[in-house]
Design an enzyme around this catalytic site. Structure first.
Site, PDB file in Angstrom:
ATOM      1  N   CYS A 170       0.828  -1.204   0.000  1.00 46.99           N
ATOM      2  CA  CYS A 170       0.000   0.000   0.000  1.00 46.99           C
ATOM      3  C   CYS A 170       0.866   1.259   0.000  1.00 46.99           C
ATOM      4  CB  CYS A 170      -0.921   0.013   1.210  1.00 46.99           C
ATOM      5  SG  CYS A 170      -2.011   1.453   1.241  1.00 46.99           S
ATOM      6  N   HIS A 181       2.743  -5.526  -7.390  1.00 44.46           N
ATOM      7  CA  HIS A 181       2.245  -4.411  -8.204  1.00 44.46           C
ATOM      8  C   HIS A 181       3.414  -3.802  -8.968  1.00 44.46           C
ATOM      9  CE1 HIS A 181      -0.706  -1.091  -8.961  1.00 44.46           C
ATOM     10  NE2 HIS A 181       0.424  -0.447  -9.196  1.00 44.46           N
ATOM     11  N   GLY A 226      -7.647  -4.971  -9.531  1.00 45.56           N
ATOM     12  CA  GLY A 226      -8.112  -4.061  -8.495  1.00 45.56           C
ATOM     13  C   GLY A 226      -9.131  -3.078  -9.016  1.00 45.56           C
TER      14      GLY A 226
END
Length: 347
Positions: free
Chosen positions: A100, A169, A224
């Site tokens: 994150c 990611h 996502g």
């Protein structure tokens, strides 16, 4: 694809997104074809276990297995305790958030900020893996910034310490969600490890999913933001990967029905007032890009009851169906540039 003793029905995974991947959304995405859905991140701070938000995030009642719960924090002992707590409450896979990029997470040295401190990463991984008897997975980015891409080192460390799958990611923490995701680092990581690798970042179409799988050699893809308001993207990707052909777009009636089912689940899960407010962003995502939806979305945010919300939705879809039996998205909706105040943070 297999994670520990869990054999997934396919290689399509729902990314953990704060404020989005609650139980109603996870259930819907699984119904629409996702093989795994990771929960929104749960704090490792035991002082917050009793909060309504944390209790809701740990609610997996009726959810299709396997149940994957993401935990976030920077203290190895607290992360281990959080892992045990969530396993005791139904988690079958524990996912560690080191991906994150949100400032409020990184400012407490959690999320992708941890990539800057490899010894601490090792301590957290060792503590969590040792604390539970379910598979532990890890979500990371390519590195801290473009000059410090250390994903290979982190990935090899994770594998050595017993992590059983890695999601990655294709941006650095510094990139946040700016620019395009890159897949060369994901491909390099795949060559360096033997555990399953899940590629994430800018996977928005069936063609892009196939490209990323082929280019990186990844075992799965994680979707996502592209699933927000488009949960059927999972069945579309699965069909394309299997057949090389495209499914027909969903009908107006089907999307109307899917949306109503989702909203009623939100109302039941959160209660009337919070559910009605949580529904607004999903309604905006479902209708964004549809002809005539700009004014509809503005009006929707002013409605204060479930009854008014549902009536407005029904009226909108009745009008839409008179124009098209199947959904047709326009390139430039009148307020496409607006940013929803409740937009998700993809972990």
């Amino acid at each position: 694809m297999q994670i520990g003793n869990h054999i997934l029905k396919n290689n399509l995974v729902v990314a953990p997104m704060a404020g989005v991947t609650d139980r109603p959304f996870r259930q819907l995405c699984k119904k629409m074809g996702a093989g795994l859905a990771v929960s929104e991140m749960v704090t490792s701070n035991s002082l917050l276990y009793g909060s309504e938000k944390t209790k809701r995030r740990a609610n997996h009642e009726g959810e299709v297995n396997p149940i994957s719960v993401q935990i976030a924090g920077a203290d190895p002992k607290m992360m281990a305790e959080a892992a045990k707590h969530n396993v005791d409450n139904g988690a079958q896979i524990i996912d560690i958030n080191m991906g994150c990029p949100a400032k409020k997470i990184c400012n407490v040295m959690a999320g992708s900020a941890l990539l800057k401190d490899e010894p601490l990463v090792a301590q957290i991984l060792r503590a969590v893996v040792g604390a539970v008897d379910v598979p532990v997975t890890l979500k990371i980015r390519t590195g801290w910034d473009k000059q410090n891409r250390n994903a290979i080192q982190i990935a090899k460390m994770a594998e050595d310490l017993g992590v059983q799958a890695l999601a990655m990611h294709g941006r650095t923490r510094a990139c946040a969600y700016m620019g395009d995701a890159e897949y060369d680092t994901i491909a390099a990581v795949k060559q360096a490890i033997k555990i399953p690798l899940i590629a994430n970042g800018d996977i928005t179409t069936p063609e892009k999913a196939k490209f990323v799988l082929d280019y990186t050699g990844a075992d799965a893809v994680m979707i996502g933001r592209a699933a927000q308001g488009r949960p059927w993207i999972f069945r579309e990707i699965e069909h394309y990967l299997t057949t090389g052909t495209h499914l027909l777009p969903p009908t107006v009636d089907e999307i109307h029905a899917v949306m109503l089912e989702h909203l009623h689940d939100l109302y039941e899960f959160y209660g009337d007032l919070t559910g009605m407010r949580m529904a607004r962003k999903h309604i905006s995502w479902y209708t964004k890009g549809l002809a005539g939806s700009a004014q509809f979305r503005h009006t929707m945010n002013t409605l204060q009851t479930i009854e008014l919300q549902l009536q407005a939705i029904n009226d909108f879809f009745v009008e839409l169906k008179t124009k098209n039996e199947r959904l047709v998205y326009i390139e430039n909706d009148a307020d496409d540039s607006e940013t929803d105040a409740s937009s998700a943070l993809a972990a």
